[in-house]
Design a protein around this motif. Structure first.
Motif, PDB file in Angstrom:
ATOM      1  N   ASP A  62      -9.860   8.252   5.075  1.00 30.59           N
ATOM      2  CA  ASP A  62      -8.860   8.446   4.018  1.00 30.59           C
ATOM      3  C   ASP A  62      -9.505   8.163   2.677  1.00 30.59           C
ATOM      4  OD1 ASP A  62      -6.729   9.025   5.700  1.00 30.59           O
ATOM      5  OD2 ASP A  62      -5.463   7.405   4.955  1.00 30.59           O
ATOM      6  N   LYS A  63      -9.002   8.798   1.634  1.00 33.05           N
ATOM      7  CA  LYS A  63      -9.439   8.388   0.298  1.00 33.05           C
ATOM      8  C   LYS A  63      -9.033   6.923   0.135  1.00 33.05           C
ATOM      9  CE  LYS A  63      -5.298   9.551  -2.233  1.00 33.05           C
ATOM     10  NZ  LYS A  63      -4.736   9.912  -3.486  1.00 33.05           N
TER      11      LYS A  63
ATOM     12  N   ASP B  56      -0.072   4.244  -0.228  1.00 32.31           N
ATOM     13  CA  ASP B  56      -0.810   5.377   0.311  1.00 32.31           C
ATOM     14  C   ASP B  56      -0.898   5.388   1.829  1.00 32.31           C
ATOM     15  OD1 ASP B  56      -1.411   6.256  -2.339  1.00 32.31           O
ATOM     16  OD2 ASP B  56      -2.973   4.725  -2.428  1.00 32.31           O
ATOM     17  N   ALA B  57      -0.364   4.372   2.489  1.00 36.75           N
ATOM     18  CA  ALA B  57      -0.417   4.311   3.954  1.00 36.75           C
ATOM     19  C   ALA B  57       0.294   5.530   4.535  1.00 36.75           C
ATOM     20  CB  ALA B  57       0.230   3.032   4.453  1.00 36.75           C
ATOM     21  N   PRO B  58      -0.258   6.126   5.579  1.00 42.84           N
ATOM     22  CA  PRO B  58       0.333   7.337   6.147  1.00 42.84           C
ATOM     23  C   PRO B  58       1.513   7.035   7.081  1.00 42.84           C
ATOM     24  CG  PRO B  58      -1.684   6.809   7.303  1.00 42.84           C
ATOM     25  CD  PRO B  58      -1.550   5.800   6.193  1.00 42.84           C
TER      26      PRO B  58
ATOM     27  N   GLY C 299     -11.141   1.409   0.762  1.00 39.35           N
ATOM     28  CA  GLY C 299     -11.275   2.503   1.717  1.00 39.35           C
ATOM     29  C   GLY C 299     -12.314   2.154   2.760  1.00 39.35           C
TER      30      GLY C 299
ATOM     31  N   ASP D 277       0.857  -1.189   0.000  1.00 41.19           N
ATOM     32  CA  ASP D 277       0.000   0.000   0.000  1.00 41.19           C
ATOM     33  C   ASP D 277       0.892   1.238   0.000  1.00 41.19           C
ATOM     34  OD1 ASP D 277      -1.631   2.186   0.599  1.00 41.19           O
ATOM     35  OD2 ASP D 277      -2.382   1.359   2.484  1.00 41.19           O
TER      36      ASP D 277
ATOM     37  N   HIS E  42      -7.218   3.652  -0.542  1.00 48.02           N
ATOM     38  CA  HIS E  42      -5.798   3.375  -0.770  1.00 48.02           C
ATOM     39  C   HIS E  42      -5.642   2.423  -1.953  1.00 48.02           C
ATOM     40  CE1 HIS E  42      -4.074   4.453   3.449  1.00 48.02           C
ATOM     41  NE2 HIS E  42      -5.011   5.306   3.078  1.00 48.02           N
TER      42      HIS E  42
ATOM     43  N   THR F 185      -8.253  -0.991  -5.164  1.00 49.88           N
ATOM     44  CA  THR F 185      -8.368   0.006  -4.095  1.00 49.88           C
ATOM     45  C   THR F 185      -9.292  -0.486  -2.975  1.00 49.88           C
ATOM     46  OG1 THR F 185     -10.192   1.140  -5.201  1.00 49.88           O
ATOM     47  CG2 THR F 185      -7.957   1.946  -5.648  1.00 49.88           C
TER      48      THR F 185
ATOM     49  N   PRO G 224      -7.066   0.681   5.855  1.00 48.87           N
ATOM     50  CA  PRO G 224      -6.694   2.097   5.805  1.00 48.87           C
ATOM     51  C   PRO G 224      -7.450   2.886   6.876  1.00 48.87           C
ATOM     52  CG  PRO G 224      -8.251   1.607   4.065  1.00 48.87           C
ATOM     53  CD  PRO G 224      -7.900   0.290   4.727  1.00 48.87           C
ATOM     54  N   PRO G 225      -6.909   4.012   7.299  1.00 50.65           N
ATOM     55  CA  PRO G 225      -7.617   4.819   8.298  1.00 50.65           C
ATOM     56  C   PRO G 225      -8.995   5.249   7.803  1.00 50.65           C
ATOM     57  CG  PRO G 225      -5.355   5.588   8.037  1.00 50.65           C
ATOM     58  CD  PRO G 225      -5.605   4.602   6.944  1.00 50.65           C
TER      59      PRO G 225
END
Length: 163
Positions: A115-116, A56-58, A162, A54, A118, A160, A111-112
């Motif tokens: 969030d858009k 896009d993970a923060p 979310g 992933d 991921h 994806t 994903p959180p």
């Protein structure tokens, strides 16, 4: 024939079903890995590695959900839930490297909230070596380094998820 990776459970470009979601950290999916199939690897392939990442993970460095190495060259499919803890559903000789959840298994999407969606990149590597020489407790980054150093070709698809 091109080198390809696909899944009857997750179409490229689609939204991933909740059953593949993690079962902790506030997520409540079934945490099952999907069926994965590949074909068209180049001549000289001696083994395969597979990973799910992933970007896009923060975290500042993305997130490794599954790192699988030492898949024998004759293997071209992973069954549903092959990534279960303990590795009993994996082909003989295959090893799961500790993912970013800290487990040696498939770690589903989580994903959180808010969030858009991921992106999850599924990649199979055709390798020039029969075995990746890393210890069983190697971090995903070290395994990834060694996989990339021995890659003849790779095939990927992205989907994806979310919350």
């Amino acid at each position: 024939m091109p080198f390809t990776l696909s899944s009857p459970d997750i179409a490229a470009g689609s939204t991933i079903d909740q059953r593949f979601e993690f079962d902790s950290f506030g997520c409540s999916g079934a945490n099952q890995s999907p069926v994965l199939r590949w074909s068209g690897e180049p001549a000289g392939t001696k083994s395969f590695a597979l990973n799910v990442y992933d970007p896009d993970a923060p975290t500042g460095s993305g997130f490794w959900h599954w790192v699988l190495i030492d898949l024998p060259a004759g293997v071209h499919e992973l069954a549903a839930d092959a990534g279960a803890k303990g590795g009993a559903k994996l082909p003989a000789g295959a090893r799961q490297i500790r993912n970013d959840y800290g487990i040696y298994a498939w770690g589903g999407m989580c994903p959180p909230p808010g969030d858009k969606p991921h992106r999850y990149i599924f990649t199979v590597h055709a390798l020039s070596v029969p075995r990746i020489e890393v210890p069983d407790d190697a971090p995903a980054a070290l395994a990834g380094f060694m996989v990339n150093a021995n890659t003849l070709a790779k095939a990927s698809f992205t989907a994806t998820y979310g919350r």
